[in-house]
Structure formats: structure tokens, C-alpha cells
Enzyme design. Structure first.
Site, short mmCIF file in Angstrom:
data_model
loop_
_atom_site.label_atom_id
_atom_site.label_comp_id
_atom_site.label_asym_id
_atom_site.label_seq_id
_atom_site.Cartn_x
_atom_site.Cartn_y
_atom_site.Cartn_z
N ASN A 236 0.75 -1.16 0.05
CA ASN A 236 0.09 -0.02 0.03
C ASN A 236 0.99 1.32 -0.02
O ASN A 236 2.06 1.47 0.53
CB ASN A 236 -0.84 0.07 1.30
CG ASN A 236 -1.82 -0.86 1.41
OD1 ASN A 236 -2.26 -1.71 0.20
ND2 ASN A 236 -2.87 -0.92 2.38
N ASP A 305 -4.68 -5.30 2.29
CA ASP A 305 -5.99 -6.33 2.47
C ASP A 305 -6.01 -7.55 2.15
O ASP A 305 -6.53 -8.71 2.57
CB ASP A 305 -7.15 -5.68 1.90
CG ASP A 305 -7.26 -4.15 2.58
OD1 ASP A 305 -7.25 -4.10 3.88
OD2 ASP A 305 -7.78 -3.27 1.81
#
Length: 428
Positions: A236, A305
Site C-alpha cells: 500500500n 488487505d
């Protein structure tokens, strides 16, 4: 604490003078008897009539405008004051007060009063950092003048930096704590008092002890790395700057700090225990080691995630026009901790691109956080890798703080001050 207190409010000529209206209103609503003195420059930004209407008292600006023959106005105001508060205080007024000059109504009253004096500076960042201004402020602090340190953010002149007048709500809170300390017979202000100015450690420090003294704070920062093969991974966007700022602020407030850092673009702050991790699972295990004896856990890291179901042991070679990866969910660290917490204060973060309020409130409830810090990463100055941020802080009751463009250091400071208050049962 403010009911019946006579506060002489000095308003000087900076753009922040418009905030004096809110300050007058809030002090008056809390029962204070507010008497305003304006400099001639202040009247270029806000009218006497506005402040007179809000305080229900005459507003003074001219030393020679003696309205009551029975008294000399500047001496009368100097004598009646329980506190003299100058907000905003320009560099010029601060200099005059430090030198003992008295060439207008405000400076004359300040020279004549024996009441406590509190000053809230507001000016351009370079003016605030000028050696002459810093020396003047240090002189005032050495004489017992209380300084309400300005905030950092976008200034009216277009610069981003320190110099923004502290918000009226915060100033009122500092004034209340001052009178609370006075009522308790304390010479110093309580732990959450204003940050006094001084370059040397402890110079002008008005607090009794660091805000988070004796607390253990665990902070996660940066992005996690989920391997596809030895040379590729899923991650990320995250520089780690926000988490680093929180860790540094917690240490400055007296806490024992453990920083669990993933993939970051900068070196972490010095003097803090750092545990480096890669994957989300690594980060969870590192946090879990400290979970039971932690007081505050701040999950500011950007955890991936999903991860590849299997990671190739060797570099994958290009084959064909497409590549399909099967992904599986990673452990939700924040939600897992939220289900396990027993007295720990849990703070989550949410980076959003739309419907920020809806998503933030939902995430706070679903993950059982005590506070949720949300930002719109599409907003200028609030994205990844910047030194500034714009955040909205939510508690179980909804939005509890709406912070404008500030440095990440200042955001961290205000977040932890809010946390400390809430841990002590103060929800505002």
C-alpha cells in the site's frame, strides 16, 4: 471555572483578530466577564461594535477616551482583571510588552496590571522564528507570562508552518485549566496546559508532568509487503511519516514507545524502540507481543488487505500476455485487536477517497476503536508522503475533532492530547 472571572482580552492587529469574536462569545457563555481592549490595527480587521455586542461591555482602544470621570480607564482595567489574555498577539505587541513600552491603551494596561498575563502569538512563520521575536517571548516567559503556542498549518500569507493562532476552543480550555489550577492552590498549570515557548529543554514548561508519563504506546507505521516472489510484492502507499510523528510525540509526552514499522520511505525517529516487519502477519505478531501490557495502540500503518495465496520461491518468468494471481485476505489487525481489547485504548486510521464520514463511522464501530482518524487522500496536503495532513477524528459519539491542514507533527500532538483527555474521562 470561568463564572464571574474578569478577563481583559487584548486584541491586536493581525488577520487572526477575527477569531476574537468566537473567543469573546465562548468566554462569555461560560460566565466570564470579558473586557476588550483593541489596538488601532485590530480595528482594521474587526469592529468594536462586534466585540461590544458579544461581551456586553464597552470596548476600549484609545488611552485618552476616558468614559468615566471617577476612574482612569487603563488603571481600572488593569486592577479589575483576574487574567489579561492577549489573543491574537502580534510580534509588535510581544516586543512592546517585553521592552516595557506603553504607547497605546493595551500596552499601557499591560504595564499597569499585576494580574496574570497569558499571550497567544499569531504571525508569519518566519516572523515567529526570528531571533528577536524568540528572545522577546523567552523574556516574557522568564517573567511569568504564560504562552499559548501557535499551531502549524496554512497561514493567511500563504505559507505553511507555525504561526497560526490557536483555535478559540483550545484557548478557552487553557484559560479554564489556569483557573482550575489557581482554585486548587497550584502554582503550575495541569498536565494538559499550553506548551510554553523555549529552546532549552523545560524552558518555560508549565506542566506538572509529561502527559503520557508511565504509559506504554505501541504505534504501527508504513506499508506491509506481501510477497509474490523474491523480487515482487503487493503493498500500500505509505511513507510512514504519520506513524513516525505519533511515535515521536508519544515519546515527548513521556510514554514508553514501541514502533512497529513496515515498508517506509524515511528513517524512523531516534531514541525509540523500532521493530521492523514485512507482512501483515509479521506486523500482527509484533503488535501482539506488546498487546497485553500496552495502554495505547495506534494502528496508523497501511496493511495490505490481500496477499497472494502462495508466494513463488523463485523469480517468476514472463509467460503469455496475462498473469492471474489468486489472492486471499490478510489478517485484519485492527479488528482482531478490537475484539480482544481489555482496557487498551485503540486508535485506528482510515485513508479514504470518498464518503469519508460514512466509511469512518462504520469502521470505528466495526473494529471497536476508541478513536478513528480519517483523511481524504485526494485532498491537497493530505495524501501519502506529505509532511502535512488534514484529518477528521471520530469517537463513538461521532466527529470529535476536525483538524485543518497541519504538519503531521502537530496532528500527532493533538491526537495524543485528545487521547490522554479521553483516557482521563474528559470527552471534549
Amino acid at each position: 471555572m470561568l463564572k464571574g472571572k474578569k478577563i481583559v482580552l487584548g486584541v491586536t492587529g493581525g488577520i487572526a483578530a477575527y477569531k476574537a469574536a468566537t473567543l469573546c462569545s465562548q468566554l462569555t457563555k461560560k460566565g466570564a466577564d470579558v473586557h476588550v481592549i483593541m489596538t488601532s490595527s485590530a480595528k482594521e480587521f474587526i469592529t468594536e461594535l462586534t466585540l461590544q455586542t458579544l461581551t456586553r461591555n464597552p470596548v476600549y482602544s484609545d488611552t485618552f477616551d476616558e468614559r468615566e470621570p471617577a476612574v482612569v480607564s487603563h488603571i481600572h482595567l488593569a486592577d479589575l482583571a483576574d487574567l489579561v489574555l492577549v489573543a491574537p498577539a502580534t510580534a509588535n505587541t510581544i516586543g512592546k510588552l517585553a521592552l516595557g513600552l506603553a504607547d497605546d491603551m493595551l500596552s499601557t494596561t499591560l504595564l499597569a496590571t499585576t494580574a496574570p498575563v497569558m499571550v497567544a502569538p499569531a504571525m508569519n512563520v518566519h516572523m515567529y522564528d526570528h531571533p528577536a521575536v524568540k528572545q522577546n517571548m523567552e523574556t516574557l516567559v522568564s517573567r511569568g507570562v504564560m504562552m499559548i503556542e501557535p499551531g502549524e498549518g496554512l497561514l493567511a500569507c500563504g505559507y505553511v508552518g507555525k504561526g497560526r493562532l490557536e483555535e478559540p476552543e483550545s484557548i478557552v480550555e487553557v484559560v479554564e485549566r489556569f483557573f482550575e489550577a489557581q482554585a486548587d492552590g497550584r502554582k503550575t498549570l495541569p498536565v494538559q496546559a499550553e506548551r510554553a515557548i523555549g529552546d532549552e529543554p523545560g524552558a518555560g514548561d508549565l506542566s506538572e508532568e509529561p502527559l503520557l508519563q508511565g504509559k506504554k504506546v505501541v504505534v504501527t507505521a508504513g506499508g506491509t509487503v506481501e510477497r509474490i516472489d523474491p523480487v515482487r510484492y503487493i503493498t500500500n502507499d505509505s511513507s510512514g511519516k504519520m506513524g513516525f510523528a505519533i511515535a515521536a510525540a508519544a515519546r515527548q509526552m513521556g510514554a514508553e514507545v514501541v514502533l512497529v514499522a513496515g515498508n517506509t520511505t524515511e528513517a524512523p525517529p531516534e531514541g525509540i524502540t523500532v521493530e521492523r516487519v514485512q507482512s501483515g502477519q509479521d506486523m500482527y505478531e509484533a503488535v501482539l507481543k506488546h498487546w497485553q501490557d500496552s495502554d495505547i495502540v495506534v494502528k496508523s500503518a497501511a496493511v495490505a488487505d490481500y496477499r497472494p495465496k502462495t508466494a513463488a520461491p523463485k523469480k517468476m518468468k514472463k509467460q503469455g500476455e496475462t498473469l492471474t494471481l489468486e489472492l486471499v485476505k490478510t489478517i485484519d489487525i485492527l479488528e482482531t485487536l478490537g475484539k480482544q481489547k481489555k482496557g487498551q485504548f485503540l486508535i485506528g486510521f482510515a485513508a479514504e477517497t470518498d464518503q469519508l464520514d460514512t466509511y469512518a463511522r462504520e469502521k470505528l464501530v466495526r473494529k471497536n476503536c476508541d478513536l478513528l482518524v480519517a483523511n481524504d487522500v485526494t485532498a491537497a496536503g493530505a495524501g501519502f508522503g506529505t509532511d502535512t495532513n488534514i484529518v477528521h477524528i471520530y469517537g463513538p459519539e461521532g466527529l470529535v475533532a476536525d483538524l485543518p491542514l497541519l504538519s503531521k507533527d502537530e496532528v500527532a500532538k493533538q491526537l495524543l492530547e485528545l487521547t490522554a483527555r479521553r483516557m482521563n474521562g474528559v470527552l471534549s
